[in-house]
Scaffold this active site. Sequence first.
Site, short mmCIF file in Angstrom:
data_model
loop_
_atom_site.label_atom_id
_atom_site.label_comp_id
_atom_site.label_asym_id
_atom_site.label_seq_id
_atom_site.Cartn_x
_atom_site.Cartn_y
_atom_site.Cartn_z
N GLU A 51 40.09 95.21 19.01
CA GLU A 51 39.61 96.54 18.59
C GLU A 51 38.19 96.46 18.07
O GLU A 51 37.83 95.52 17.34
CB GLU A 51 40.49 97.15 17.49
N THR A 52 37.39 97.44 18.44
CA THR A 52 36.08 97.68 17.83
C THR A 52 36.11 99.10 17.28
O THR A 52 36.54 100.03 17.98
CB THR A 52 34.95 97.53 18.86
#
Length: 314
Positions: A51-52
């Site tokens: 995830e970003t």
Amino acid sequence: MPQRAIKYAVIDAFTGEAFKGNPAAVCLLEETAEVDEHWMLSVAKEFNISETCFLTRVVSAVGSYPNSSNQSVDIPRFSLRWFTPVAEPCTSYLLSQPHHQVNLCGHATLASAHFLFTSALLEHETIEFITKSGLLTAKKVTKSKSASKDMKLFIELDFPADQVVKCNASELPSIPLTLNGLSVVNVLKTTASDDFIVEVSSGKEVAELQPNFMEIQKCAGRGVIVTGQAPDGSGFDFFSRFFCPKLGVNEDPVCGSAHCALVPYWSRKLQKKSLTAFMASPRSGVLHLELDEKSQRVRISGEAVTVMVGTLLV
């Protein structure tokens, strides 16, 4: 045209040790930052971790809380968006087409709160996030670890509970084949996240599992959560692992949002409201959990560690 610098950090969530837990990249955007979802997805692909996330400060304060000096302090509020690095469109209910924006992510929310509490918002005790899953809250919590008297910073997230229901056999391939022949106790489906929960006979089996990812990709839902009761004396209530090759990550090292469904499930099974969970991936992670049945909320607490800081150029 001069380039603008955007601060970022890579933070390992649900661990007190670097290079364990689940990494997330956290990017703090200025309100005037001229970036769009395509840029955000490109950044997520560049980091290439599960995830970003992207934070933007919301100016208007809505609530307040008393600080340690009993003074009223406004609760800072941020817009929070999560992106996966997957390169091709995915049909998961938790993704917003076509930019791979996730509706709910526990470890990246914990990472975002850790980033803010340890840098921009040192004096604050509570943060609110506006997300695709509604308003989420993160609070500072200090706890002593094991026999040590040292107090550690934990962060408590307040998430919606996700109920589980029976699933149709047609939605699944052969579960024993998917899990390479493990003995299956129960198979259920989450109502919000569209994941399958497979309970096996022991936490030891969860830890030793070598999944068949090609079979998991054939499942109708987003991914497969495999869980089992923790061994006696381990200090945990249950073990779990989360496999989600459809999101471009064969195994999510520590999935906070999966516990929105696991907590109600194990709470009923073990007749406990407070639980401690171990995610038995190679990186591993620990989650402290509490179910509020009346409000149907799950409180998820854990540590986090910053392992990298830097700037993105726009």
